[in-house]
Motif scaffolding. Structure first.
Motif, mmCIF file in Angstrom:
data_model
loop_
_atom_site.group_PDB
_atom_site.id
_atom_site.type_symbol
_atom_site.label_atom_id
_atom_site.label_comp_id
_atom_site.label_asym_id
_atom_site.label_seq_id
_atom_site.Cartn_x
_atom_site.Cartn_y
_atom_site.Cartn_z
ATOM 1 N N GLY A 733 28.429 -0.360 149.142
ATOM 2 C CA GLY A 733 29.268 -1.503 148.800
ATOM 3 C C GLY A 733 29.111 -2.710 149.694
ATOM 4 N N ASN A 734 28.188 -2.667 150.659
ATOM 5 C CA ASN A 734 27.998 -3.806 151.560
ATOM 6 C C ASN A 734 26.531 -4.175 151.710
ATOM 7 N N ALA A 735 25.730 -3.932 150.697
ATOM 8 C CA ALA A 735 24.289 -4.169 150.778
ATOM 9 C C ALA A 735 23.968 -5.644 150.974
ATOM 10 N N ALA A 736 24.614 -6.533 150.218
ATOM 11 C CA ALA A 736 24.321 -7.965 150.335
ATOM 12 C C ALA A 736 24.606 -8.451 151.744
ATOM 13 N N GLN A 737 25.736 -8.036 152.295
ATOM 14 C CA GLN A 737 26.088 -8.436 153.665
ATOM 15 C C GLN A 737 25.034 -7.961 154.655
ATOM 16 N N GLU A 741 22.662 -10.248 157.126
ATOM 17 C CA GLU A 741 22.804 -10.130 158.580
ATOM 18 C C GLU A 741 21.533 -9.594 159.243
ATOM 19 N N LEU A 742 20.784 -8.762 158.541
ATOM 20 C CA LEU A 742 19.580 -8.182 159.137
ATOM 21 C C LEU A 742 18.349 -9.073 159.011
ATOM 22 N N THR A 743 18.374 -10.033 158.090
ATOM 23 C CA THR A 743 17.163 -10.831 157.853
ATOM 24 C C THR A 743 17.346 -12.331 158.058
#
Length: 746
Positions: A733-737, A741-743
């Motif tokens: 449920g937090n893939a977009a976030q 944040e990682l890229t």
């Protein structure tokens, strides 16, 4: 009583009959009888049949007292047959190995339809072989039952009796028989196709159609009997009138007839030169008698219209002039090609010079706050890229987004969204200087990532079917690597791609994929499969799919809004049908007989039909939508609303099953062409052994699943749970976030 009755008329085929009968005897399916009808053959054919019958009780010889001709001999064979299905095999042809088993499986899987159409291959005495152009057409149809009248191109197939399996009961009830005379297959074939309501096709070569060097084909022998063709088409149009075909079908049959007459009159081995004018005069009478009543379809098919006009005017001199010009078209085209192609290559070089614009702006500094988004080669505004775009204001508000989208799709964008058109100067300017790139497929081959630019490949679904390098040896599925390229053709036949060109296209695919810095995955299985399909330099982000975040975090309010948008009531049971794309042209995606299914369930059930983004829905779906029991889900911009609104999913091999499984709601797999799909595309695992719920391989089984609510059985729930554990592993449920944040916050 056998499953198949193979009817083999014999006349002067002593050199080939043994091979013909043995090709049936050696099949890996033995529930058949062979009805051999000796049409008073003057050679040793009857003795050969009798000899083989002594050692095989399935061979049943019938000896006629006098020669009656091919058509009448077949009629006698039909009368003597006892099988469920009838197959005609001429005494000098053979069946390919494995054919009867493949035909029987297809028939049983599709609830024993009236007709099955298969392909054939011509084999010449010198070893040359050519598969019929119908291979592509049959590939488009080999998915389930259909009504032949709804596929006009079927009528273009060579009108022979030996490329079909017929339900004997259907033939008897219809009362269709082969008439006397030459071209007996014409009226028989079209009578069958115009009357069949449930047909299937099998995309494989079953019939090996021998082209004898001499003495084997009466159609290639000059004879007044070629005038029989006119009476045969009289029968065809009488049948067309009886069943009240549409204007479009009548015009199509008329064009076929006209072109058939042209073929006969031009064939030096059929009509003697002294008889051609008389044949043309008879054709003129036929052309005038069967000319369709005035309708919008009369203007279609210009070449046939020109020929038909010449016949109707009985202008033999004009026809000979036209034929001379028509036959010279191919050599003229080759000559013009020697001029055209060098000019075209020169134009391409000029167009390529426009990329200098891209090279010029690459000299400017990268804009660290610009993100480029694209979905499906600029064709839309959705999927994982949109989910990441929607999350930008919350997690990276300083970034500016630009969408690459086709001009005719700009209307899908909300007001204020910045966008550029594919291959425009603005696009190349943005490509030259943007920092981040987000896509669910590849960017154009001319895009070359600069040092400091970051490309995020979101993927667009968990892979069931082969992709990337894994389809390199598959001639059909490999077209998926370049969606803009249309398969090369010669007439109606797809031309096999040159192996060196195919290898180059895969090399180009990997070169484009080398631009990736990150690739998204929603489960360890996907990471493994994508890894060998795209062996390039990138890092995995095992965070789930951003488009599935809402399916994890949905609220009751989200469901209510989705159902209101789709247009369903609170007490209705909503079934979403979302099939996948087939690697063939012309697939309608309407695989289920909705009218039949709707009759089996109560009025609380309502169906949403969501076609694959590459396909369009036809008039049959429009009628279902008008009924109120089916909703055109393709009209909604996002499939997510359909997911949330639906209580049950029906799909075949689409990746929607992996997304919908996140909701933990029942899933039904409709796999009516599983073997054909595996053969055409290839799959990473056997879906029928690891399904997310109940499985149907034909309409009857699908009806039963809904009548008995097997979609929510203990077994179906257990299958779904195992499926979710394997394929929804990283969807939290937090893939977009996490992607942002990682890229994008480095």
């Amino acid at each position: 009583m056998a499953f198949f009755s193979i009817i083999v008329p014999i006349y002067n085929v002593q050199a080939y009959l043994r091979a013909a009968l043995e090709s049936v005897q050696m099949q890996d399916f033995d529930d058949f009888e062979i009805v051999v009808v000796d049409d008073c053959s003057p050679d040793h054919s009857a003795k050969i049949a009798q000899e083989l019958a002594k050692s095989d009780a399935r061979i049943k010889p019938i000896h006629l007292e006098k020669n009656v001709g091919l058509g009448m001999a077949r009629n006698i064979g039909i009368s003597a047959a006892t099988g469920d299905y009838v197959i005609f095999l001429d005494g000098d042809d053979t069946l390919a190995p494995g054919s009867l088993k493949a035909i029987s499986e297809k028939l049983i899987r599709n609830d024993l339809p009236e007709v099955l159409i298969y392909n054939y291959s011509r084999v010449w005495w010198d070893g040359r072989e050519a598969v019929s152009w119908g291979a592509e057409l049959l590939a488009n149809l080999s998915v389930g039952t259909f009504m032949p009248q709804e596929h006009r191109r079927l009528l273009n197939l060579l009108p022979i009796a030996c490329n079909k399996a017929y339900r004997r009961e259907f033939l008897l009830n219809l009362g269709v028989q082969f008439p006397a005379g030459l071209y007996e297959d014409v009226s028989f074939t079209y009578t069958v196709l115009l009357n069949a309501r449930r047909a299937v096709s099998l995309n494989r070569v079953v019939l090996i159609y021998r082209q004898r060097r001499s003495g084997g084909n009466i159609l290639g022998t000059p004879s007044p009997r070629h005038f029989d063709i006119f009476e045969q088409y009289d029968r065809v149009f009488a049948e067309a009138s009886r069943v009240q075909v549409s204007d479009a079908i009548r015009k199509h049959l008329y064009d076929i007839m006209i072109n058939h007459y042209v073929t006969i009159i031009r064939h030096r081995g059929r009509i003697a030169k002294s008889e051609r004018k008389r044949f043309f005069a008879s054709a003129s009478v036929s052309a005038n008698n069967h000319y369709p009543q005035k309708s919008s379809d009369q203007a279609k098919n210009l070449p046939s219209n020109v020929r038909g006009n010449l016949f109707r005017k009985n202008s033999f001199v004009a026809f000979r002039t036209y034929s001379w010009v028509d036959e010279k078209r191919t050599p003229i085209k080759r000559s013009l090609g020697k001029i055209y192609w060098p000019i075209r290559r020169a134009v391409r070089k000029v167009r390529a010079a426009g990329r200098l614009w891209y090279g010029f702006f690459r000299m400017f500094p990268i804009k660290k706050n610009v993100v480029v988004f694209s979905e499906y080669w600029g064709s839309g505004y959705g999927c994982n890229p949109k989910a990441i775009y929607d999350a930008l204001p919350n997690f990276a508000p300083s970034l500016t987004a630009v969408w690459v989208i086709e001009k005719d799709m700009v209307g899908k964008l909300p007001p204020g969204v910045k966008h550029v058109s594919p291959n425009s100067l603005k696009q190349w300017m943005v490509f030259a200087r943007a920092k981040y790139f987000v896509n669910n497929v590849n960017f154009p081959g001319a895009f070359k990532k600069r040092d400091g630019q970051i490309v995020i490949q979101t993927m667009h679904g968990t892979p069931l079917k082969f992709c990337g390098l894994d389809v390199m040896n598959n001639s059909v599925a490999s077209s998926a690597i370049d969606p803009k390229r249309k398969a090369p053709r010669k007439g109606d036949q797809v031309v096999t791609l040159d192996p060196s060109r195919s290898r180059q296209e895969f090399a180009d695919l990997l070169r484009r994929s080398d631009n990736w810095d990150y690739a998204l995955s929603s489960n360890a299985y996907s990471t493994e499969m994508w890894g060998h399909a795209y062996p390039c330099r990138y890092s995995w982000l095992e965070v789930g799919y951003p488009r599935n975040d809402i399916l994890v975090n949905f609220t009751e309010q989200d469901i209510a809004q989705a159902r209101a948008l789709v247009g369903v009531k609170e007490n209705q049971k909503v079934v979403l049908y979302a099939p996948t794309y087939r690697d063939v042209e012309g697939d309608s995606s309407l695989r289920i007989d909705f009218e039949n299914l709707i009759e089996k369930v109560d009025e609380s059930y309502i169906f949403i039909l969501r076609a694959h983004h590459t396909t369009t829905l036809g008039p049959k779906v429009a009628k279902l939508v008008e009924s109120g029991r089916v909703i055109d889900g393709s009209a909604f911009s996002s499939i997510v609303d359909c997911y949330l609104a639906a209580d049950i999913l029906i799909t075949d091999y689409s990746s929607v099953m992996f997304d919908y499984a996140v909701l933990n709601r029942p899933i039904v797999i409709f796999a009516d062409d599983w073997e054909a799909y595996q053969e055409a595309r290839g799959t990473y695992f056997n879906l029928l052994e690891e399904p997310p719920g109940a499985v149907a391989i034909n309409q009857s089984q699908l009806n039963e699943i809904f009548e008995k609510r097997l979609y929510d059985s203990v077994q179906s729930r257990a299958r779904l749970q195992a499926f979710r554990e394997k394929f929804c592993e990283f969807d939290k449920g937090n893939a977009a976030q996490q992607v942002i944040e990682l890229t994008m916050k480095g």
